[in-house]
Enzyme design. Sequence first.
Site, short mmCIF file in Angstrom:
data_model
loop_
_atom_site.label_atom_id
_atom_site.label_comp_id
_atom_site.label_asym_id
_atom_site.label_seq_id
_atom_site.Cartn_x
_atom_site.Cartn_y
_atom_site.Cartn_z
N ARG A 120 0.82 -1.23 0.00
CA ARG A 120 0.00 0.00 0.00
C ARG A 120 0.85 1.27 0.00
NH1 ARG A 120 -2.90 -2.82 3.89
NH2 ARG A 120 -4.68 -3.92 3.00
N LYS A 142 1.86 11.56 -11.58
CA LYS A 142 1.14 10.52 -12.34
C LYS A 142 2.04 9.30 -12.50
CE LYS A 142 -1.98 13.14 -15.32
NZ LYS A 142 -2.27 13.49 -16.73
N GLU A 184 8.36 19.02 -25.44
CA GLU A 184 7.63 19.39 -24.21
C GLU A 184 8.07 20.78 -23.73
OE1 GLU A 184 5.17 17.55 -23.19
OE2 GLU A 184 5.60 15.67 -24.25
N LYS A 226 5.19 23.50 -14.66
CA LYS A 226 4.33 22.32 -14.45
C LYS A 226 3.80 22.31 -13.02
CE LYS A 226 3.57 17.45 -15.15
NZ LYS A 226 3.99 16.19 -15.75
N GLU A 236 -6.24 16.69 -12.20
CA GLU A 236 -6.63 16.95 -13.59
C GLU A 236 -8.14 17.04 -13.78
OE1 GLU A 236 -4.02 15.25 -16.59
OE2 GLU A 236 -5.74 15.02 -17.89
N ARG A 240 -5.17 21.51 -15.32
CA ARG A 240 -4.03 20.64 -15.66
C ARG A 240 -4.10 20.12 -17.09
NH1 ARG A 240 -1.18 15.95 -11.90
NH2 ARG A 240 0.31 15.33 -13.48
N ASN A 244 -1.75 19.08 -21.85
CA ASN A 244 -1.93 18.19 -23.00
C ASN A 244 -1.81 18.94 -24.33
OD1 ASN A 244 -2.36 15.90 -21.46
ND2 ASN A 244 -4.53 16.40 -21.18
N HIS A 247 -0.97 17.26 -27.59
CA HIS A 247 -1.03 15.82 -27.36
C HIS A 247 -2.28 15.16 -27.94
CE1 HIS A 247 2.26 16.86 -24.75
NE2 HIS A 247 2.45 15.61 -24.38
N HIS A 251 -0.99 12.16 -29.85
CA HIS A 251 -1.17 10.75 -29.49
C HIS A 251 -1.74 9.94 -30.65
CE1 HIS A 251 -1.12 11.34 -24.85
NE2 HIS A 251 0.07 11.16 -25.35
N HIS A 263 7.26 10.28 -29.63
CA HIS A 263 6.33 11.12 -28.89
C HIS A 263 6.59 12.60 -29.18
CE1 HIS A 263 3.67 12.22 -25.61
NE2 HIS A 263 4.61 13.03 -25.14
N1 LIG Z 1 3.98 10.47 -15.59
C1 LIG Z 1 3.92 11.49 -16.41
O1 LIG Z 1 3.46 12.58 -16.04
C2 LIG Z 1 4.44 11.35 -17.81
C3 LIG Z 1 4.58 12.49 -18.61
C4 LIG Z 1 5.12 12.34 -19.89
C5 LIG Z 1 5.50 11.08 -20.35
N2 LIG Z 1 5.34 10.00 -19.54
C6 LIG Z 1 5.75 8.66 -19.99
O2 LIG Z 1 7.16 8.68 -20.17
C7 LIG Z 1 7.52 7.66 -21.10
C8 LIG Z 1 8.54 8.21 -22.05
O3 LIG Z 1 9.67 8.61 -21.31
P1 LIG Z 1 11.08 8.92 -22.00
O4 LIG Z 1 10.85 9.77 -23.18
O5 LIG Z 1 11.99 9.36 -20.94
O6 LIG Z 1 11.48 7.49 -22.61
P2 LIG Z 1 12.33 6.26 -22.00
O7 LIG Z 1 12.14 6.15 -20.56
O8 LIG Z 1 11.99 5.10 -22.86
O9 LIG Z 1 13.83 6.70 -22.30
C9 LIG Z 1 14.23 6.90 -23.64
C10 LIG Z 1 15.53 6.17 -23.94
O10 LIG Z 1 16.62 6.88 -23.34
C11 LIG Z 1 17.44 5.96 -22.62
N3 LIG Z 1 18.10 6.72 -21.57
C12 LIG Z 1 17.56 7.15 -20.41
N4 LIG Z 1 18.41 7.95 -19.77
C13 LIG Z 1 19.53 8.00 -20.52
C14 LIG Z 1 20.76 8.69 -20.39
N5 LIG Z 1 20.99 9.52 -19.38
N6 LIG Z 1 21.69 8.52 -21.36
C15 LIG Z 1 21.44 7.72 -22.43
N7 LIG Z 1 20.29 7.07 -22.63
C16 LIG Z 1 19.35 7.22 -21.67
C17 LIG Z 1 16.48 4.91 -22.16
O11 LIG Z 1 17.14 3.73 -21.80
C18 LIG Z 1 15.59 4.76 -23.39
O12 LIG Z 1 16.21 3.92 -24.33
C19 LIG Z 1 6.23 7.22 -21.77
O13 LIG Z 1 5.88 5.95 -21.29
C20 LIG Z 1 5.21 8.25 -21.32
O14 LIG Z 1 3.92 7.71 -21.22
C21 LIG Z 1 4.83 10.11 -18.28
#
Ligand SMILES: NC(=O)c1ccc[n+]([C@@H]2O[C@H](COP(=O)([O-])OP(=O)(O)OC[C@H]3O[C@@H](n4cnc5c(N)ncnc54)[C@H](O)[C@@H]3O)[C@@H](O)[C@H]2O)c1
Length: 356
Positions: A120, A142, A184, A226, A236, A240, A244, A247, A251, A263
């Site tokens: 939990r 999130k 972003e 943010k 949201e 908030r 988007n 997006h 998306h 993305h």
């Molecule tokens: N929770 C939220 O508010 C929120 C907001 C936006 C996106 N997201 C989520 O985030 C995800 C995308 O995240 P992302 O774009 O970071 O992608 P990711 O986590 O897949 O990372 C992208 C790539 O970069 C590599 N990497 C990470 N750090 C590195 C570094 N310092 N040096 C070299 N390589 C590195 C990773 O291994 C991966 O191959 C999606 O699943 C999306 O839904 C969540």
Amino acid sequence: MRTFNAEMSKSYRVYIGRKILRTTATHLKKLGFSSRAVIITNKTVNKLYGSILEENLNKNGFEILLIEVPDTERSKSMGTALRIYDELISHRIEREAPVIAFGGGVVGDLAGYVSATFLRGLPLIHLPTTLLAQVDSCIGGKTAVNYLNFKNIVGVFKNPEIVLIDPDLLQTLPEREIKNGVAEIIKYGVIGDPSLFSLLEKRMDDIFESDPLFLEEIIYRCCKIKIDIVEKDERETGLRRILNYGHTIGHAIETASNFAISHGEAVAIGMCAAGRIAEKLGIFNDVERQERLIKIAGFSINLSNFDVEDLIRIMHFDKKVKNSKINFVLPRRIGDVVIRDNIPKKILLETIKGLR
Ligand SMILES: NC(=O)c1ccc[n+]([C@@H]2O[C@H](COP(=O)([O-])OP(=O)(O)OC[C@H]3O[C@@H](n4cnc5c(N)ncnc54)[C@H](O)[C@@H]3O)[C@@H](O)[C@H]2O)c1
């Protein structure tokens, strides 16, 4: 080093600065953690920076359980979460052990979900390593995993104990991943900070060259924008949703391309589409300025290979649809947006067809 408080239902502090990774143990100790810690990461990040984090924690008396997940969006799944629960159980992890989400947004969302649900709730530490995670996903609470074909369909809100952002980690990030973050960052300029937008117009190259001090400033400004929004609307229900921006169509483009379009690339096109819709509605005059910056960042704005009707059909399945109406975040000026759910289909069709 920059720092600020996030005043949420549970407040936490955000630190942004070079070499913060090497001070993780000090921060954990200040929060009252001292014995065991769980690191959730992936192979890529572990290989690059795992030893630095482990050494820092070991030297300071922490016993570590390191869990590595595959480096793919598919790791954001129930299956991976279950595998992590198994490891936590077999290592008798108790409620006091913090979970360190050490990676990009994928690891952040997955580790966040696991930390929110196991026993939990275990304390969560965000240590984001991609530009997107540092400017966006580590803030706001999130968490989610994907299920069936639905992205982020199962999740909870979970605020961390602390967020530690080290811009030096971005030195190894591939250019495509930098671009995902840049989309972003441009979004933040359009939705709430005209001076950030102007700064990007002058110094976009410094982001791609990973100038660490400039990155520190940009990350700070984005996180602040943010947090200011999320503090007012944590769950949201209204404001908030402006996060988007770009997006809604973005998306749909990602999905229709079967994720061949990243993305960031999709959001960049989505922002251009939103700008053009707003211009057609007579509420926005800065379409060219926005598109110029998006092109400076290296994005191409071309949807000629996509079936327009298909994109609109996908948009109707999005989480942003309420009462069958698609919500669009539209710019009024650089730095100010509005949410509309009554965009005539003709305008939507014309706009998407015009993106080439
Ligand atoms: N929770 C939220 O508010 C929120 C907001 C936006 C996106 N997201 C989520 O985030 C995800 C995308 O995240 P992302 O774009 O970071 O992608 P990711 O986590 O897949 O990372 C992208 C790539 O970069 C590599 N990497 C990470 N750090 C590195 C570094 N310092 N040096 C070299 N390589 C590195 C990773 O291994 C991966 O191959 C999606 O699943 C999306 O839904 C969540």
